[in-house]
Scaffold this motif. Structure first.
Motif, PDB file in Angstrom:
ATOM      1  N   ILE A  70       2.212   1.520  -1.204  1.00 45.44           N
ATOM      2  CA  ILE A  70       2.228   0.248  -0.465  1.00 45.44           C
ATOM      3  C   ILE A  70       3.609  -0.388  -0.552  1.00 45.44           C
ATOM      4  O   ILE A  70       4.110  -0.637  -1.652  1.00 45.44           O
ATOM      5  CB  ILE A  70       1.169  -0.723  -1.024  1.00 45.44           C
ATOM      6  CG1 ILE A  70      -0.227  -0.076  -0.971  1.00 45.44           C
ATOM      7  CG2 ILE A  70       1.165  -2.026  -0.248  1.00 45.44           C
ATOM      8  CD1 ILE A  70      -0.921  -0.074  -2.293  1.00 45.44           C
ATOM      9  N   ALA A 125      -2.042   4.550  -7.256  1.00 36.82           N
ATOM     10  CA  ALA A 125      -1.392   3.669  -6.273  1.00 36.82           C
ATOM     11  C   ALA A 125       0.012   3.333  -6.757  1.00 36.82           C
ATOM     12  O   ALA A 125       0.256   3.239  -7.964  1.00 36.82           O
ATOM     13  CB  ALA A 125      -2.202   2.395  -6.064  1.00 36.82           C
ATOM     14  N   ILE A 129      -1.133   6.817   2.840  1.00 33.45           N
ATOM     15  CA  ILE A 129      -2.105   7.543   2.029  1.00 33.45           C
ATOM     16  C   ILE A 129      -1.734   9.018   1.972  1.00 33.45           C
ATOM     17  O   ILE A 129      -1.514   9.654   2.995  1.00 33.45           O
ATOM     18  CB  ILE A 129      -3.527   7.370   2.597  1.00 33.45           C
ATOM     19  CG1 ILE A 129      -3.907   5.880   2.618  1.00 33.45           C
ATOM     20  CG2 ILE A 129      -4.550   8.160   1.770  1.00 33.45           C
ATOM     21  CD1 ILE A 129      -5.191   5.563   3.327  1.00 33.45           C
ATOM     22  N   ALA A 163      -5.823  -3.315  -1.388  1.00 34.54           N
ATOM     23  CA  ALA A 163      -5.348  -1.934  -1.539  1.00 34.54           C
ATOM     24  C   ALA A 163      -5.522  -1.352  -2.939  1.00 34.54           C
ATOM     25  O   ALA A 163      -5.472  -0.141  -3.109  1.00 34.54           O
ATOM     26  CB  ALA A 163      -3.878  -1.861  -1.146  1.00 34.54           C
ATOM     27  N   THR A 200       1.091   0.795   4.338  1.00 35.82           N
ATOM     28  CA  THR A 200       0.222   1.512   3.395  1.00 35.82           C
ATOM     29  C   THR A 200       0.165   2.971   3.838  1.00 35.82           C
ATOM     30  O   THR A 200      -0.290   3.268   4.938  1.00 35.82           O
ATOM     31  CB  THR A 200      -1.190   0.919   3.359  1.00 35.82           C
ATOM     32  OG1 THR A 200      -1.107  -0.468   3.019  1.00 35.82           O
ATOM     33  CG2 THR A 200      -2.063   1.630   2.336  1.00 35.82           C
ATOM     34  N   LYS A 256      -2.432   5.781  -2.720  1.00 34.43           N
ATOM     35  CA  LYS A 256      -1.797   4.883  -1.754  1.00 34.43           C
ATOM     36  C   LYS A 256      -0.407   4.453  -2.221  1.00 34.43           C
ATOM     37  O   LYS A 256      -0.218   4.112  -3.387  1.00 34.43           O
ATOM     38  CB  LYS A 256      -2.638   3.618  -1.584  1.00 34.43           C
ATOM     39  CG  LYS A 256      -3.984   3.837  -0.950  1.00 34.43           C
ATOM     40  CD  LYS A 256      -4.766   2.532  -0.908  1.00 34.43           C
ATOM     41  CE  LYS A 256      -6.167   2.759  -0.354  1.00 34.43           C
ATOM     42  NZ  LYS A 256      -6.973   1.530  -0.419  1.00 34.43           N
TER      43      LYS A 256
END
Length: 198
Positions: free
Chosen positions: A148, A117, A197, A42, A195, A146
């Motif tokens: 996570i 992220a 987005i 990721a 996850t 992202k």
């Protein structure tokens, strides 16, 4: 306060010698989950990554190895966790490739759309207000970025009154505005990777 309650409080906000002990245990017990996360692929090299609830700092080091040309940021509400994270990643902190701050997920001290992220390992069930705090994650995450979440399902069931299931988490993330939400489970271990987005 019972021993169990004391341990739960230390997991939420580690303090003193007991907190230091708890952070070391977390670093050891999360190894398998960290390895599983790495296999999810990721994080991209060059990303600006935030780890929310960085704890003992082991995950920061792993993220830095995955991302040698990026910068890893860590926040934790625990001053003890910040101290331990800096100590564990001393060389990377000195070079500026890891930056650690004492801060709450409810008020992330970075500007809008700052991160590529954002990760949360075994922490989201301790957040003060999940709906508000996911909104804060959304605010500081770049478009296309992202978010996570790695968690153990039994801890979600134990610690959370709402959003205890993967489906409920997915609904919350979609309601917040995340375009796509993927859910992976390692059922033999009871691990969950969400996850989202933006």
């Amino acid at each position: 306060m019972s021993l169990l309650q004391s341990l739960i409080e230390q997991a939420k906000n580690p303090k003193g010698w007991m907190g230091s002990w708890m952070l070391r245990i977390m670093n050891i017990t999360h190894r398998g989950m960290n390895s599983w996360f790495i296999r999810q692929g990721a994080i991209n090299d060059g990303d600006r990554v935030l780890d929310i609830g960085c704890g003992g700092g082991k995950t920061l080091g792993i993220l830095s190895k995955l991302n040698p040309n990026g910068i890893i940021y860590g926040i934790d509400i625990s001053a003890q966790a910040v101290k331990e994270s800096i100590k564990m990643n001393e060389a990377n902190v000195a070079s500026g490739s890891i930056i650690v701050k004492e801060a709450s997920v409810s008020q992330i001290p970075y500007e809008d759309q700052f991160f590529d992220a954002i990760t949360a390992f075994q922490t989201h069930y301790f957040w003060p207000s999940l709906e508000h705090d996911v909104g804060e994650v959304w605010r500081v995450l770049k478009n296309g970025g992202k978010f996570i979440v790695i968690a153990e399902l039994y801890k979600m069931n134990y610690h959370m009154e709402a959003f205890q299931t993967p489906a409920a988490m997915k609904d919350l993330l979609k309601k917040t505005g995340f375009q796509t939400v993927y859910i992976s489970e390692k059922t033999s271990k009871g691990w969950l990777c969400i996850t989202a987005i933006k």
